[in-house]
Design an enzyme around this catalytic site. Sequence first.
Site, PDB file in Angstrom:
ATOM      1  N   HIS A 167      43.939  24.632  34.030  1.00  0.00           N
ATOM      2  CA  HIS A 167      43.757  24.659  32.580  1.00  0.00           C
ATOM      3  C   HIS A 167      42.642  25.625  32.213  1.00  0.00           C
ATOM      4  O   HIS A 167      41.819  26.013  33.042  1.00  0.00           O
ATOM      5  CB  HIS A 167      43.407  23.262  32.051  1.00  0.00           C
ATOM      6  CG  HIS A 167      41.998  22.822  32.338  1.00  0.00           C
ATOM      7  ND1 HIS A 167      41.571  22.450  33.601  1.00  0.00           N
ATOM      8  CD2 HIS A 167      40.906  22.712  31.534  1.00  0.00           C
ATOM      9  CE1 HIS A 167      40.297  22.125  33.569  1.00  0.00           C
ATOM     10  NE2 HIS A 167      39.859  22.281  32.325  1.00  0.00           N
ATOM     11  N   CYS A 189      47.692  15.696  33.537  1.00  0.00           N
ATOM     12  CA  CYS A 189      49.050  15.589  34.042  1.00  0.00           C
ATOM     13  C   CYS A 189      49.942  14.944  32.978  1.00  0.00           C
ATOM     14  O   CYS A 189      49.449  14.269  32.067  1.00  0.00           O
ATOM     15  CB  CYS A 189      49.065  14.747  35.317  1.00  0.00           C
ATOM     16  SG  CYS A 189      48.419  15.606  36.773  1.00  0.00           S
ATOM     17  N   HIS A 203      50.049  19.576  38.993  1.00  0.00           N
ATOM     18  CA  HIS A 203      48.619  19.360  39.234  1.00  0.00           C
ATOM     19  C   HIS A 203      48.088  20.263  40.342  1.00  0.00           C
ATOM     20  O   HIS A 203      47.030  20.897  40.186  1.00  0.00           O
ATOM     21  CB  HIS A 203      48.363  17.894  39.596  1.00  0.00           C
ATOM     22  CG  HIS A 203      46.919  17.577  39.819  1.00  0.00           C
ATOM     23  ND1 HIS A 203      46.059  17.263  38.786  1.00  0.00           N
ATOM     24  CD2 HIS A 203      46.168  17.548  40.960  1.00  0.00           C
ATOM     25  CE1 HIS A 203      44.842  17.038  39.277  1.00  0.00           C
ATOM     26  NE2 HIS A 203      44.893  17.203  40.592  1.00  0.00           N
ATOM     27  N   CYS A 228      44.379  12.009  36.804  1.00  0.00           N
ATOM     28  CA  CYS A 228      44.136  13.226  36.038  1.00  0.00           C
ATOM     29  C   CYS A 228      44.630  13.079  34.601  1.00  0.00           C
ATOM     30  O   CYS A 228      45.801  12.746  34.375  1.00  0.00           O
ATOM     31  CB  CYS A 228      44.841  14.407  36.705  1.00  0.00           C
ATOM     32  SG  CYS A 228      44.729  15.943  35.751  1.00  0.00           S
ATOM     33  N   HIS A 232      42.972  20.089  37.389  1.00  0.00           N
ATOM     34  CA  HIS A 232      44.289  20.505  36.924  1.00  0.00           C
ATOM     35  C   HIS A 232      44.206  21.918  36.341  1.00  0.00           C
ATOM     36  O   HIS A 232      43.238  22.242  35.655  1.00  0.00           O
ATOM     37  CB  HIS A 232      44.787  19.527  35.855  1.00  0.00           C
ATOM     38  CG  HIS A 232      46.225  19.685  35.511  1.00  0.00           C
ATOM     39  ND1 HIS A 232      47.196  18.793  35.917  1.00  0.00           N
ATOM     40  CD2 HIS A 232      46.887  20.627  34.783  1.00  0.00           C
ATOM     41  CE1 HIS A 232      48.376  19.183  35.463  1.00  0.00           C
ATOM     42  NE2 HIS A 232      48.210  20.297  34.766  1.00  0.00           N
TER      43      HIS A 232
END
Length: 364
Positions: free
Chosen positions: A187, A72, A134, A69, A185
């Site tokens: 966001h 992260c 995450h 990811c 993730h």
Amino acid sequence: MITTRRTLADGREIRYFDREPVSRTAVDTRDLPQTTTHSQARFDPLLGEWVVLASHRQTRTFLPPADMCPLCPSTPERATEVPESDYQVAVFENRFPSLSTDHMDWPATVQGSPLTPLRDGYGRCEVVCFTSVHDSSFAQLDRQRARLVVDVWAHRSAELAELDGVGQVFCFENHGEEIGVTLSHPHGQIYAYPFVTPRVAKISANVAQYRKTHGTNLFGDVLAAERAAGLRVVAANEEWTAFVPPFARWPYEVQLYPHRRVADIPELDDAQRDAFAELYLDVLGRFAHRFDDPMPYIAAWNQAPTPKSGAARDDWWLHLQLFSIRRAPGKLKYLAGSESGMNVFVSDTTPETVAAELREVATS
């Protein structure tokens, strides 16, 4: 809130937002080429709307495994978009932006189409990472972190609105693979558009006409009616009300309005920001627990056009639109012929039933 500004290896900005002082000295060690993107905006003369072309986004990262990811924190073994080993909220320029501050010398119209004006896809696109964890979500944030995110939205909205050529700032979150997220993730994103979006322009026109006809604020009258009826109210506190609009287009849709009018997120005072964080987490919890699996959703802040846009702001009433394409367990609402072809929505649910269902959801 403490803000720390740093630069990534390809020249993009990254900012860290913390509640208390934290040393932010990590350096991006990646070998990246300078980011250059050249989006276009083409004007549709039939609809009177701008369409953005950003073909470079075809190569953007798509659903990588958790150990790859890019949102992260960085580790000694792997550098990511966030150089620090931990963070509270991080905001950086999108590596694959739909809009860019780079300029190109485009012709005035599209080749072979003199009725289609052409301009830079000017603007800015930022990624907002809500947490370094995450396997989390906005709904799982504590109230203090959610309030920090509100302050970040306000900070970025105010700063982006100052850019010359920006007409509207749009803060939003896409949540869930069914919605089309390319990174799992937790966001969101922020778009600084070079124009006022069609939705806001159309609402503004209707609000202005309503003011001329009735002498009052259309947003305020809608909110007052919903609070008085209570039929479609999902949850409320002293500063905000969350209700299913009586004209809801989406199977599950909730709008959150502050009781005191403000034009945009930066205008929210401390009491309003605290109360929003509380109520928003409550409503997200209801979306997460309505079915066996959390509902995919889009959370879209409806802010007024920027002061530099020249568009009217005096009657705009900030609100958040939260909606899901989930209509039943295992079933999604697809935008088919009527919706996609004619922009006429046909709903599979009724607002009154949806509101009652969400009120009954146990969020803890």
